[in-house]
Scaffold this motif. Structure first.
Motif, PDB file in Angstrom:
ATOM      1  N   ALA A  14      58.820  26.113  45.107  1.00 39.36           N
ATOM      2  CA  ALA A  14      57.559  26.765  44.769  1.00 39.36           C
ATOM      3  C   ALA A  14      57.325  27.990  45.632  1.00 39.36           C
ATOM      4  O   ALA A  14      56.861  29.032  45.138  1.00 39.36           O
ATOM      5  CB  ALA A  14      56.405  25.771  44.929  1.00 39.36           C
ATOM      6  N   VAL A  15      57.640  27.900  46.905  1.00 34.28           N
ATOM      7  CA  VAL A  15      57.496  29.051  47.814  1.00 34.28           C
ATOM      8  C   VAL A  15      58.392  30.194  47.351  1.00 34.28           C
ATOM      9  O   VAL A  15      58.001  31.365  47.354  1.00 34.28           O
ATOM     10  CB  VAL A  15      57.829  28.627  49.253  1.00 34.28           C
ATOM     11  N   ARG A  16      59.591  29.853  46.916  1.00 36.17           N
ATOM     12  CA  ARG A  16      60.548  30.875  46.467  1.00 36.17           C
ATOM     13  C   ARG A  16      60.094  31.554  45.179  1.00 36.17           C
ATOM     14  O   ARG A  16      60.243  32.764  45.020  1.00 36.17           O
ATOM     15  CB  ARG A  16      61.908  30.219  46.254  1.00 36.17           C
ATOM     16  N   ASP A  17      59.487  30.786  44.263  1.00 35.17           N
ATOM     17  CA  ASP A  17      59.147  31.319  42.950  1.00 35.17           C
ATOM     18  C   ASP A  17      57.731  31.865  42.850  1.00 35.17           C
ATOM     19  O   ASP A  17      57.393  32.529  41.859  1.00 35.17           O
ATOM     20  CB  ASP A  17      59.314  30.228  41.889  1.00 35.17           C
ATOM     21  N   ALA A  18      56.883  31.580  43.831  1.00 31.70           N
ATOM     22  CA  ALA A  18      55.472  31.953  43.746  1.00 31.70           C
ATOM     23  C   ALA A  18      55.271  33.456  43.894  1.00 31.70           C
ATOM     24  O   ALA A  18      55.995  34.131  44.634  1.00 31.70           O
ATOM     25  CB  ALA A  18      54.669  31.220  44.811  1.00 31.70           C
ATOM     26  N   ARG A  19      54.291  33.965  43.180  1.00 30.17           N
ATOM     27  CA  ARG A  19      53.859  35.344  43.355  1.00 30.17           C
ATOM     28  C   ARG A  19      52.993  35.426  44.605  1.00 30.17           C
ATOM     29  O   ARG A  19      52.388  34.444  45.040  1.00 30.17           O
ATOM     30  CB  ARG A  19      53.053  35.826  42.150  1.00 30.17           C
ATOM     31  N   ALA A  20      52.895  36.612  45.179  1.00 31.06           N
ATOM     32  CA  ALA A  20      52.067  36.791  46.372  1.00 31.06           C
ATOM     33  C   ALA A  20      50.611  36.433  46.084  1.00 31.06           C
ATOM     34  O   ALA A  20      49.932  35.817  46.915  1.00 31.06           O
ATOM     35  CB  ALA A  20      52.164  38.232  46.869  1.00 31.06           C
ATOM     36  N   SER A  21      50.124  36.772  44.879  1.00 31.81           N
ATOM     37  CA  SER A  21      48.730  36.456  44.531  1.00 31.81           C
ATOM     38  C   SER A  21      48.508  34.949  44.481  1.00 31.81           C
ATOM     39  O   SER A  21      47.422  34.463  44.836  1.00 31.81           O
ATOM     40  CB  SER A  21      48.379  37.088  43.183  1.00 31.81           C
ATOM     41  N   GLU A  22      49.516  34.204  44.049  1.00 35.02           N
ATOM     42  CA  GLU A  22      49.388  32.748  44.002  1.00 35.02           C
ATOM     43  C   GLU A  22      49.362  32.166  45.411  1.00 35.02           C
ATOM     44  O   GLU A  22      48.563  31.264  45.703  1.00 35.02           O
ATOM     45  CB  GLU A  22      50.538  32.143  43.199  1.00 35.02           C
ATOM     46  N   LEU A  23      50.210  32.651  46.276  1.00 38.18           N
ATOM     47  CA  LEU A  23      50.224  32.160  47.652  1.00 38.18           C
ATOM     48  C   LEU A  23      48.911  32.480  48.356  1.00 38.18           C
ATOM     49  O   LEU A  23      48.407  31.663  49.143  1.00 38.18           O
ATOM     50  CB  LEU A  23      51.401  32.773  48.415  1.00 38.18           C
ATOM     51  N   GLU A  24      48.354  33.651  48.066  1.00 40.22           N
ATOM     52  CA  GLU A  24      47.067  34.020  48.673  1.00 40.22           C
ATOM     53  C   GLU A  24      45.961  33.089  48.198  1.00 40.22           C
ATOM     54  O   GLU A  24      45.124  32.647  48.992  1.00 40.22           O
ATOM     55  CB  GLU A  24      46.724  35.475  48.320  1.00 40.22           C
ATOM     56  N   GLU A  25      45.957  32.770  46.906  1.00 44.77           N
ATOM     57  CA  GLU A  25      44.930  31.879  46.381  1.00 44.77           C
ATOM     58  C   GLU A  25      45.090  30.469  46.950  1.00 44.77           C
ATOM     59  O   GLU A  25      44.101  29.817  47.311  1.00 44.77           O
ATOM     60  CB  GLU A  25      44.991  31.837  44.857  1.00 44.77           C
ATOM     61  N   ILE A  26      46.315  29.993  47.058  1.00 47.37           N
ATOM     62  CA  ILE A  26      46.561  28.653  47.595  1.00 47.37           C
ATOM     63  C   ILE A  26      46.163  28.589  49.065  1.00 47.37           C
ATOM     64  O   ILE A  26      45.585  27.592  49.529  1.00 47.37           O
ATOM     65  CB  ILE A  26      48.035  28.263  47.391  1.00 47.37           C
ATOM     66  N   LEU A  27      46.427  29.641  49.815  1.00 44.03           N
ATOM     67  CA  LEU A  27      46.029  29.683  51.216  1.00 44.03           C
ATOM     68  C   LEU A  27      44.504  29.663  51.340  1.00 44.03           C
ATOM     69  O   LEU A  27      43.948  28.937  52.172  1.00 44.03           O
ATOM     70  CB  LEU A  27      46.591  30.943  51.892  1.00 44.03           C
TER      71      LEU A  27
END
Length: 433
Positions: A346-359
């Motif tokens: 998931a970390v490899r495939d996630a977009r930066a916007s998705e990681l920001e929202e999850i954080l």
């Protein structure tokens, strides 16, 4: 916005219909139950509630004095409506008020906040610990605009300064409610410990017994669904079997299809890997015997989890290897490899916007999220239809409450009309007008 339920309308001299209340925010269901008690549609106390929901809604408002439940129901409604977690905190006040003695949380398979079982516990008041603030990890919270809890099911708007209504509390507090005494429960499941709601039974004053049952929707032919408390239980009430005089049926539409309003821009395939890790930690896997160690482990996990997300968003990332190993230290050995493998993907495939929202979502990523197809909805509705038929074989509910939970983002808007109509049709088929 909310119309008076059709079931409450009848021709003069005609038979009384079953009260069915439909509300938007789930905490408004408490007002509906109080209203039904005043109209003598249901008993005042000793009730069982069958609660179909993707969320337990068993939190407690930690900024509201416990005896507000007795002193002013209007202040209680206002506190729930204006608290960021109020939609998940309306059931325990009804237990403390003496109305509910047994709550059966019927959960979908993908909602795992509390382990299945029978819990004989107590709900009472205790002084808030000096370091205890608002819970960090809330069930089903949402950024609801502070507004009056008005016009739910056609009821009058809430005025927190109004005098208490007759018949809306099992007793009266002595004097004004102490601001440092808040509601707590003696169940040591991680859900309650992490919500800052757990306290040992010996520390609770004015305690009320509660039998809490947790299970999935019973399979067809697999269980007698006629409502009655059963099982030997355990905990602080000494195995007391509360007498069930009548029961209410409460249905949240997110039981059938559930969104997570904190993850509106993230793909479920990405979010699910993070949620699985947060929910799959070893310290959340069983009842908590040492709260201090529980919070120590939780804080350590949160630190490692946040560092992983922050590193992924960094302009000069270190790489996830070492950070994944730090997270793995808090996962059970038997599931560690699978959970970390899915998280790495998931970390490899996630977009930066998705990681920001999850954080930004922090531990709210762990709330249930279950996209559905129309066929799955039909299957789930058919199972509910069968369940209701078996449950009503003993006796029908005294009152039905339905929460839409659309505005908060828990029931996807695209399915709202279909689900509401289908649930009402099933109720009419088994319960009449």
């Amino acid at each position: 916005k909310h119309s008076a339920p059709r079931a409450m309308k009848r021709q003069r001299g005609g038979p009384r219909g079953l009260p069915v209340f439909i509300c938007e925010y789930h905490d408004e269901a408490l007002r509906c139950l109080h209203h039904a008690m005043r109209r003598r549609k249901m008993p005042f106390d000793g009730l069982t509630m069958v609660h179909l929901d993707a969320h337990p809604d068993l939190g407690a408002p930690q900024s509201m004095p416990a005896d507000t439940v007795f002193e002013s129901p209007h202040a209680l409604y206002f506190a729930l409506r204006t608290d960021v977690g109020g939609i998940a905190q309306w059931i325990l006040p009804a237990v403390y008020g003496g109305h509910l003695r047994c709550v059966w949380w019927v959960r979908p398979s993908w909602a795992t906040q509390i382990q299945d079982g029978c819990y004989d516990v107590s709900v009472g008041k205790a002084r808030r610990m000096p370091e205890q603030g608002l819970p960090r990890r809330r069930d089903a919270t949402a950024s609801v605009a502070a507004s009056g809890a008005g016009d739910a099911c056609g009821l009058p708007p809430t005025d927190p300064t109004a005098a208490p209504a007759v018949g809306e509390g099992a007793g009266a507090g002595e004097g004004r409610a102490r601001s440092d005494e808040t509601l707590h429960i003696s169940c040591s499941e991680p859900y309650f410990v992490e919500e800052s709601t757990y306290r040992p039974g010996a520390e609770l004053a004015s305690a009320q017994p509660l039998r809490l049952l947790v299970s999935e929707l019973p399979a067809a032919g697999g269980l007698d669904c006629r409502v009655a408390p059963g099982g030997d239980g355990g905990g602080d009430t000494g195995g007391t079997r509360p007498e069930v005089r009548a029961y209410t049926l409460d249905v949240c539409l997110d039981f059938f299809a559930c969104g997570n309003p904190f993850l509106k821009q993230s793909r479920p395939s990405i979010a699910s890997a993070f949620a699985a890790v947060v929910n799959g930690t070893a310290f959340r896997a069983k009842a908590v015997s040492e709260p201090e160690q529980f919070f120590k482990d939780r804080d350590g996990f949160d630190k490692a989890y946040s560092e992983l997300l922050e590193d992924c968003l960094s302009s000069e990332p270190r790489g996830p290897g070492e950070l994944l190993r730090a997270i793995g230290a808090y996962l059970p050995e038997e599931t560690r490899e699978g959970l970390l493998g899915a998280l790495a993907a998931a970390v490899r495939d996630a977009r930066a916007s998705e990681l920001e929202e999850i954080l930004e979502a922090t531990d709210m990523v762990s709330l249930p999220l279950h996209p559905v197809t129309e066929q799955e909805l039909k299957d789930r509705l058919a199972a509910f239809d069968d369940f209701l038929g078996r449950m009503c074989a003993g006796s029908p509910p005294a009152v039905v409450t339905i929460a839409r939970s659309v505005v908060d983002g828990f029931c996807p808007m695209r399915w709202h009309c279909f689900l509401e109509r289908a649930v009402l049709d099933i109720l009419a088929r088994h319960l009449g007008s």
